[in-house]
Design a protein around this motif. Structure first.
Motif, PDB file in Angstrom:
ATOM      1  N   PHE A 223       7.753 -11.473  -3.390  1.00 11.03           N
ATOM      2  CA  PHE A 223       8.271 -10.207  -2.896  1.00 11.03           C
ATOM      3  C   PHE A 223       8.462  -9.296  -4.097  1.00 11.03           C
ATOM      4  CE2 PHE A 223      11.981 -12.600  -3.989  1.00 11.03           C
ATOM      5  CZ  PHE A 223      12.952 -11.706  -4.370  1.00 11.03           C
ATOM      6  N   GLY A 226      10.408  -3.329  -4.666  1.00  6.93           N
ATOM      7  CA  GLY A 226      10.587  -2.337  -3.614  1.00  6.93           C
ATOM      8  C   GLY A 226      10.869  -0.954  -4.158  1.00  6.93           C
ATOM      9  N   TYR A 227      11.221  -0.049  -3.282  1.00  5.58           N
ATOM     10  CA  TYR A 227      11.457   1.342  -3.635  1.00  5.58           C
ATOM     11  C   TYR A 227      12.784   1.807  -3.035  1.00  5.58           C
ATOM     12  CZ  TYR A 227       6.460   0.931  -4.516  1.00  5.58           C
ATOM     13  OH  TYR A 227       5.235   0.507  -4.964  1.00  5.58           O
ATOM     14  N   SER A 236       4.465   0.427   4.486  1.00  3.96           N
ATOM     15  CA  SER A 236       3.389   1.126   3.795  1.00  3.96           C
ATOM     16  C   SER A 236       2.143   1.116   4.673  1.00  3.96           C
ATOM     17  CB  SER A 236       3.104   0.459   2.449  1.00  3.96           C
ATOM     18  OG  SER A 236       2.688  -0.885   2.639  1.00  3.96           O
ATOM     19  N   SER A 240       3.013  -3.593   4.731  1.00  2.00           N
ATOM     20  CA  SER A 240       4.041  -4.320   3.985  1.00  2.00           C
ATOM     21  C   SER A 240       5.383  -3.594   4.139  1.00  2.00           C
ATOM     22  CB  SER A 240       3.665  -4.428   2.512  1.00  2.00           C
ATOM     23  OG  SER A 240       3.497  -3.155   1.936  1.00  2.00           O
ATOM     24  N   PRO A 241       6.464  -4.342   4.399  1.00  2.00           N
ATOM     25  CA  PRO A 241       7.773  -3.720   4.634  1.00  2.00           C
ATOM     26  C   PRO A 241       8.529  -3.467   3.334  1.00  2.00           C
ATOM     27  CG  PRO A 241       7.927  -6.065   5.027  1.00  2.00           C
ATOM     28  CD  PRO A 241       6.494  -5.793   4.660  1.00  2.00           C
ATOM     29  N   ASN A 242       9.326  -2.430   3.326  1.00  2.00           N
ATOM     30  CA  ASN A 242      10.219  -2.119   2.216  1.00  2.00           C
ATOM     31  C   ASN A 242      11.631  -1.972   2.766  1.00  2.00           C
ATOM     32  OD1 ASN A 242      10.374  -1.074  -0.776  1.00  2.00           O
ATOM     33  ND2 ASN A 242      11.614   0.358   0.411  1.00  2.00           N
ATOM     34  N   ASN A 276      16.090  -5.273  -8.406  1.00  4.26           N
ATOM     35  CA  ASN A 276      16.098  -4.744  -7.036  1.00  4.26           C
ATOM     36  C   ASN A 276      17.190  -3.708  -6.808  1.00  4.26           C
ATOM     37  OD1 ASN A 276      15.385  -8.020  -6.647  1.00  4.26           O
ATOM     38  ND2 ASN A 276      13.985  -6.556  -5.701  1.00  4.26           N
ATOM     39  N   HIS A 283      17.033  -2.558  -3.105  1.00  2.00           N
ATOM     40  CA  HIS A 283      15.749  -2.471  -2.415  1.00  2.00           C
ATOM     41  C   HIS A 283      14.874  -3.673  -2.742  1.00  2.00           C
ATOM     42  CE1 HIS A 283      14.416  -1.069  -6.401  1.00  2.00           C
ATOM     43  NE2 HIS A 283      15.427  -0.200  -6.355  1.00  2.00           N
ATOM     44  N   SER A 285      10.700  -5.399  -1.422  1.00  2.00           N
ATOM     45  CA  SER A 285       9.534  -5.278  -0.558  1.00  2.00           C
ATOM     46  C   SER A 285       8.876  -6.639  -0.407  1.00  2.00           C
ATOM     47  CB  SER A 285       8.529  -4.266  -1.144  1.00  2.00           C
ATOM     48  OG  SER A 285       8.056  -4.719  -2.401  1.00  2.00           O
ATOM     49  N   GLU A 287       5.060  -8.645   1.165  1.00  2.00           N
ATOM     50  CA  GLU A 287       3.671  -8.372   1.517  1.00  2.00           C
ATOM     51  C   GLU A 287       3.500  -8.203   3.016  1.00  2.00           C
ATOM     52  OE1 GLU A 287       1.000 -11.182  -0.119  1.00  2.00           O
ATOM     53  OE2 GLU A 287       1.484 -10.713  -2.194  1.00  2.00           O
TER      54      GLU A 287
END
Length: 878
Positions: A223, A226-227, A236, A240-242, A276, A283, A285, A287
C-alpha cells in the motif's frame, strides 16, 4: 501489541474446528547485493503466532492461527544483475527518502514486478567511522509501526535485535550501499521496518543507525503513502482507493478494513505518521480494495500512559467524508451496537441527462415542508410497502404538489441521523438516510434521491433541504476523531453539551462547505435551510461573531451563493426559536418567526395592528437592510409546535408559548358555533400566509386537518393520513390553497415582489375609512389597498389584461364590521374573491362577484367576526 496482518496467513483451514494449522510463509524470497558476489546465508526458521481475524473473505472466522514460516534467502553470483533500468521498470513505484541521525540519506524504492514486491534500499553520503566499516540491514515485517517489532511476532514485548533478519549491504564504487528485497505479492500489505548497523570485519560489535527522528526506518509494502486530498475515500482512474482523514490531535490512526463476514476488522493498518501523514491529514492508498467491502478508523489518543505507550481506542469511527454508509447492526443479543462503516466502492453512476434546475426566482416560491418517511408511510397512502416512507414513495404523490400549486418542497433533514433522536440529530453529512431508500441500502438510497430530484425538476418543482450543522448525534458521529477541533470543549455556558460542533473552526467549516457543494453537484438540490442558524455565528470559544467565516463563505461561494440559502434559528435541542440579527451579505434569506407570532396574536385578538401590518408588507424591520420581502420565508405552523387544526383547538396554560386560541372550547367538540369559528380561523391563517409579501411555507398535514392531539412535541407528529385528503374539509382546504397559489402567481405584481411596495402604493384603512388605530391594543380590524401600477401606453386590445387594485380586509373582532370600500379605479368595480366566513364552495372564487355601489358613491360590505376578505378591482364584465 497490535497483531500481524491477517493476509499473511495464506492457507485456509476448517472454520469451525478451532485447530491450529501451519502454512509456509516466505518473508523474503531473496535479496541481491549490487556489483559484488555475496555469500550465502544460513536458513532461518521463524516461528510466528498470528491472530487472524477473517483472513479471507470466505472463511477464517475468529480462528487462531500458528504460522510456521521459513525464509530461504539465496544469493546469486551475478554482476549488475540489479540495474537502474530494472528499477525503472517496476510497476506502481513509490519513492521514500530518509535522513539518518549521523548524516547521509536512505532512499527506498517500493515497486511491483512479476507478482512480487521489490524493495530497493540505497544508502548514500553516510559518514562511517572507518573505511573498513561494513553496513548491515536489520529488518522486520509487521503491522504496527509505533515501535520496532522483530520478526518474531509471538513476543508481546519485542526485544530489539531478537530474531531479526540481518543482511549486509554491498558497497558501490561511488561509496553508496545498496540491496534489494523481494516479497510475494499475496503477503502484502505490511510494513517493512529496519535500521542500519555499522560494524568492522574484525569486530562483532555494532552501532545502530536510525533516522533523524531517532526512530527506525519504516516503509509500507503493498500500500502507498496516499494523498492528503481529497478527504475521505476516493478512487483514481485505475480504480485504486485513497483514504484521507483529518485528525490534528490523534496520537495515531489505524485504518480498519472489513471483508463483510464479521463485525471485526479483517485487516488493520497502523498508519505511519512520517509516511502516511501530511500536516494534519492521515492518508494511505492501496492498489485495489481486494476482498474488503467496508472501512473505518481507530484513533489513538495523543496523551501517554505512565509506561510511555500511546492509549488506543477500541471504537471504530466512520469516515466523516464517506459517501456510502453500511448499515450498523448489533450483536447476537442486540446489546452491543456495531460501528457504522464506509462502503469500499465508488458512488453509483446516475443518468442526469435532461435534468434542468427550475431556477425559480426566490420571490415566486411557494414551499411545502414535509418529512420523507411520514409523507407516505401510512397505509392510507396506498404506496407499495417497499416504497412507503421513502424517496421513491414521495414520487407517487407528485400530483398532490400540483393540486396545492407549490413549486418547491422543503425536506426535513435527510442526512444520516440517529433514529432514536430523530432527523435533527445527524451523525453524518455526506450521505442520505438509508431507511429512506427502497431497500435501505446506500446505493439504492442515493439513486432514489437523485431520481426524486430529477422528476421534481421535470415538473417545475425545486428541492430544498433542511440541514443541521451546529450539532451531531450524541454518539457515533465525529466524537473521538478529534474532539478538540470538531466540537466545543470549553465553550459558553449555553453550549455545555458534548455534541455542539465548532462550525467556524477551519476544518469544520471546510467539511460543511464540502458537504453543501456535494449535495449541489451530486444530487442537484436547489437550496438549503440551516436549522439552528444562530449557532453558526459563534466563534471558537462560543462568542458571537459579527462576521462569522462560515456564513460569509457560503454567501460568496461561487456555487452555493447561486442556490437558495435560508437561515432558521430554531434550535431542536431546546425546541426554541431564537431571534437574532443574522448577517446576510444580501444573500441569506431567513425563516420569519416574527411573522408567525404576530399573525397568531392578531387572529386571537391580541397584539398591535402595526406589528401585523409590518408582517403583511414583508417585515421591513428585518429585511429593509438591503434585501427585500422575498427574503422572508413566512410560516404560521412548523414541524414543531401545534399543527394548524390544533392551533385553533387547544390553548391551555401549558401551551402559552404557542400563542394559540381554542375558539371557545378546549379540544374536540361538537358545538357548531365553535367548529364554524375554527374553520374560519384555519382559512384566515392560510389566507394571510399567502397574501403577505414573502415566501409562504405550508406545513405537511395542514391542508387536511392533521392533528397531534394538542401536543407541540415533534415526536408526536403522526404520518400523513391520506384518507383525510378525501374528506370535505380536506377537499375544500386543498382547493383554497390551490386558488391562493394561483392568485399569488396571477397578481405577482403585488404579492410576489423582490422589492418592497412604495409608500404611495399602499393605503391603510379602519372599518369606516378612518386611519387605523395603530397603537390601540383593542383595535382588531385592519384593511389595506394595494395599488396596481398604471400601465401607460396600454393598447385598447390589451384592456382585458389590465390589473386592478386589491382591497384586503382582516377582522379579528368578536363582532361583525361594516366595511366601506374605497373607490375603485376609473372604469372598474370591486369583485369579491374571498370571504372566509362564507360557506363552501362560495367562500372563494377565481372569477369574483361584483360588489356594486349601494350608497351615494360608496360601496359597503359587511364582514362577519373572525374573517378575512379580498376584493379585486376589475371591469364589470371582467
Amino acid at each position: 501489541m497490535a497483531t500481524l496482518i491477517p493476509s499473511l496467513a495464506i492457507r485456509p483451514c476448517c472454520v469451525n474446528c478451532g485447530a491450529k494449522d501451519s502454512s509456509k510463509l516466505v518473508a523474503a524470497t531473496h535479496y541481491i547485493c549490487v556489483n559484488k558476489v555475496a555469500h550465502g546465508l544460513e536458513k532461518m526458521d521463524l516461528e510466528r503466532k498470528v491472530i487472524a481475524q477473517n483472513a479471507t473473505r470466505n472463511c477464517f472466522r475468529n480462528t487462531n492461527w500458528k504460522v510456521s514460516a521459513t525464509s530461504h534467502i539465496a544469493i546469486e553470483e551475478t554482476e549488475n544483475r540489479y540495474s537502474t533500468t530494472e528499477i525503472e521498470e517496476l510497476e506502481s513505484r513509490l519513492n521514500y527518502l530518509f535522513l539518518t541521525e549521523i548524516g547521509g540519506q536512505v532512499k527506498v524504492i517500493v515497486g511491483k514486478k512479476n507478482k512480487k514486491y521489490v524493495v530497493s534500499i540505497e544508502v548514500s553520503s553516510l559518514q562511517l567511522y572507518n573505511s573498513d566499516n561494513k553496513l548491515i540491514l536489520s529488518w522486520g515485517v509487521f503491522k504496527s509501526n509505533s515501535c520496532f517489532m522483530p520478526v518474531d511476532f509471538q513476543n508481546s514485548v519485542p526485544e530489539v535485535g531478537s530474531n531479526t533478519t540481518e543482511i549486509p549491504f554491498m558497497e558501490r564504487s561511488s561509496g553508496s550501499f545498496a540491496l534489494k528485497l523481494d516479497f510475494e505479492a499475496n503477503h502484502a500489505p505490511f510494513y517493512l521496518s529496519f535500521l542500519l548497523k555499522s560494524t568492522l570485519d574484525t569486530d562483532l560489535s555494532s552501532s545502530d543507525i536510525r533516522s533523524h527522528r531517532k526512530a527506525n526506518f519504516c516503509v509500507p509494502v503493498g500500500f502507498g503513502r496516499g494523498y492528503p486530498a481529497p478527504l475521505g475515500l476516493s478512487f483514481s482512474s485505475d480504480g485504486s482507493p485513497n483514504f484521507a482523514l483529518f485528525s490534528r490531535n490523534a496520537g495515531g490512526v489505524v485504518l480498519c478494513l472489513y471483508d463483510g463476514t464479521s463485525d471485526k476488522p479483517a485487516l488493520e493498518i497502523d498508519l505511519d505518521p512520517y509516511i502516511n501523514r501530511t500536516g494534519d491529514i492521515w492518508h494511505a492508498s492501496m492498489e485495489s480494495v481486494g476482498p474488503f467491502v467496508s472501512y473505518g478508523y481507530r484513533c489513538k489518543e495523543a496523551n501517554l500512559q505512565d509506561n510511555g505507550e500511546t492509549l488506543h481506542t477500541e471504537h471504530v469511527h466512520l469516515d466523516p467524508y464517506a459517501k456510502l454508509i453500511r448499515n450498523s447492526f448489533s450483536d447476537d443479543h442486540g446489546l452491543k451496537p456495531q460501528p457504522r462503516l464506509g462502503e469500499l466502492q465508488k458512488e453509483p453512476a446516475f443518468n442526469w441527462n435532461g435534468d434542468v434546475h427550475p431556477y425559480i426566482p426566490i420571490e415566486k416560491l411557494v414551499v411545502y415542508r414535509l418529512n420523507v418517511m411520514h409523507f407516505t408511510k401510512d397505509e392510507s397512502s396506498q404506496v407499495a410497502p417497499d416504497l412507503a416512507g421513502t424517496f421513491s414513495g414521495l414520487m407517487e404523490k407528485l400530483h398532490h404538489f400540483k393540486d396545492l400549486g407549490v413549486n418547491a418542497v422543503l425536506l426535513e433533514p435527510i442526512f444520516s441521523f440517529d433514529e432514536q433522536k430523530g432527523p435533527y440529530f445527524p451523525f453524518h453529512f455526506f450521505s442520505p438516510m438509508n431507511v429512506y431508500g427502497p431497500s435501505s441500502g446506500p446505493v439504492s438510497t442515493i439513486n432514489s434521491v437523485k431520481e426524486m430530484v430529477k422528476r421534481l425538476h421535470a415538473n417545475g418543482i425545486e428541492v430544498l433541504l433542511e440541514v443541521v450543522f451546529t450539532h451531531t448525534a450524541e454518539s457515533g458521529a465525529l466524537q473521538g476523531i478529534d474532539d478538540l477541533c470538531y466540537y466545543y470543549v470549553n465553550g459558553g455556558a449555553d453550549l455545555g453539551i458534548r455534541n455542539a460542533l465548532n462550525c467556524n473552526y477551519p476544518i469544520v467549516q471546510q467539511m460543511i462547505v464540502d458537504s453543501l457543494r456535494y449535495w449541489v453537484t451530486e444530487f442537484h438540490v436547489d437550496g438549503f435551510c440551516f436549522i439552528n442558524a444562530s449557532s453558526l455565528l459563534r466563534g471558537f470559544h462560543g462568542e458571537y461573531l459579527s462576521r462569522p467565516p462560515l456564513v460569509e463563505t457560503i454567501a460568496f461561494d461561487p456555487l452555493l451563493s447561486k442556490t437558495k440559502i435560508i437561515a432558521d434559528c430554531w434550535d431542536p435541542r431546546d425546541m426554541l426559536s431564537k431571534e437574532i440579527r443574522f448577517p446576510h451579505w444580501k444573500r441569506w434569506a431567513e425563516v420569519n418567526t416574527r411573522f408567525c407570532n404576530d399573525v397568531r396574536n392578531f387572529l386571537r385578538g391580541e397584539g398591535l395592528l402595526s406589528d401585523f401590518a409590518t408582517r403583511l408588507c414583508g417585515s421591513g424591520d428585518i429585511f429593509m437592510d438591503g434585501r427585500g420581502p422575498a427574503f422572508s420565508f413566512n410560516f404560521t405552523t412548523k414541524n414543531f409546535g401545534l399543527p394548524l387544526v390544533d392551533l385553533v383547538s387547544f390553548s391551555s396554560s401549558e401551551l402559552a408559548s404557542e400563542l394559540s386560541w381554542n375558539c371557545g372550547e378546549e379540544g374536540p367538540t361538537n358545538k357548531t358555533t365553535v367548529l364554524e369559528r375554527r374553520l374560519k380561523q384555519i382559512r384566515n391563517f392560510l389566507f394571510i400566509l399567502y397574501v403577505s409579501l414573502g415566501v409562504p411555507i405550508l406545513n405537511m398535514g395542514d391542508e387536511c386537518g392533521q392533528s397531534s392531539g394538542g401536543s407541540p412535541a415533534y415526536g408526536d407528529r403522526k404520518p400523513f393520513n391520506w384518507n383525510s385528503v378525501k374528506t370535505g374539509f380536506g377537499i375544500q382546504t386543498i382547493q383554497f390553497i390551490s386558488f391562493l397559489s394561483s392568485l399569488r402567481s396571477r397578481r405577482s405584481d403585488l404579492l410576489q415582489r423582490r422589492s418592497f411596495l412604495k409608500e404611495e402604493s399602499i393605503d391603510w384603512h379602519g372599518s369606516d375609512q378612518s386611519p387605523p388605530r395603530w397603537d390601540d391594543p383593542s383595535s382588531k380590524f385592519l384593511a389595506m389597498t394595494l395599488k396596481a401600477e398604471n400601465m401607460e401606453g396600454q393598447l385598447p386590445s390589451e384592456s382585458s389584461s389590465i390589473k386592478g387594485d386589491l382591497f384586503i380586509a382582516f377582522n379579528a373582532a368578536d363582532c361583525s364590521e361594516k366595511v366601506i370600500l374605497p373607490p375603485p379605479p376609473t372604469g372598474m368595480v370591486w369583485h369579491r374573491l374571498v370571504d372566509t366566513a362564507l360557506p363552501f364552495p362560495g367562500f372563494f372564487t377565481a372569477d369574483g362577484e361584483a360588489i356594486l355601489k349601494k350608497k351615494s358613491r360608496l360601496v359597503t360590505y359587511e364582514m362577519e367576526s373572525h374573517s378575512c376578505a379580498l376584493f379585486e378591482a376589475n371591469t364589470l364584465d371582467g
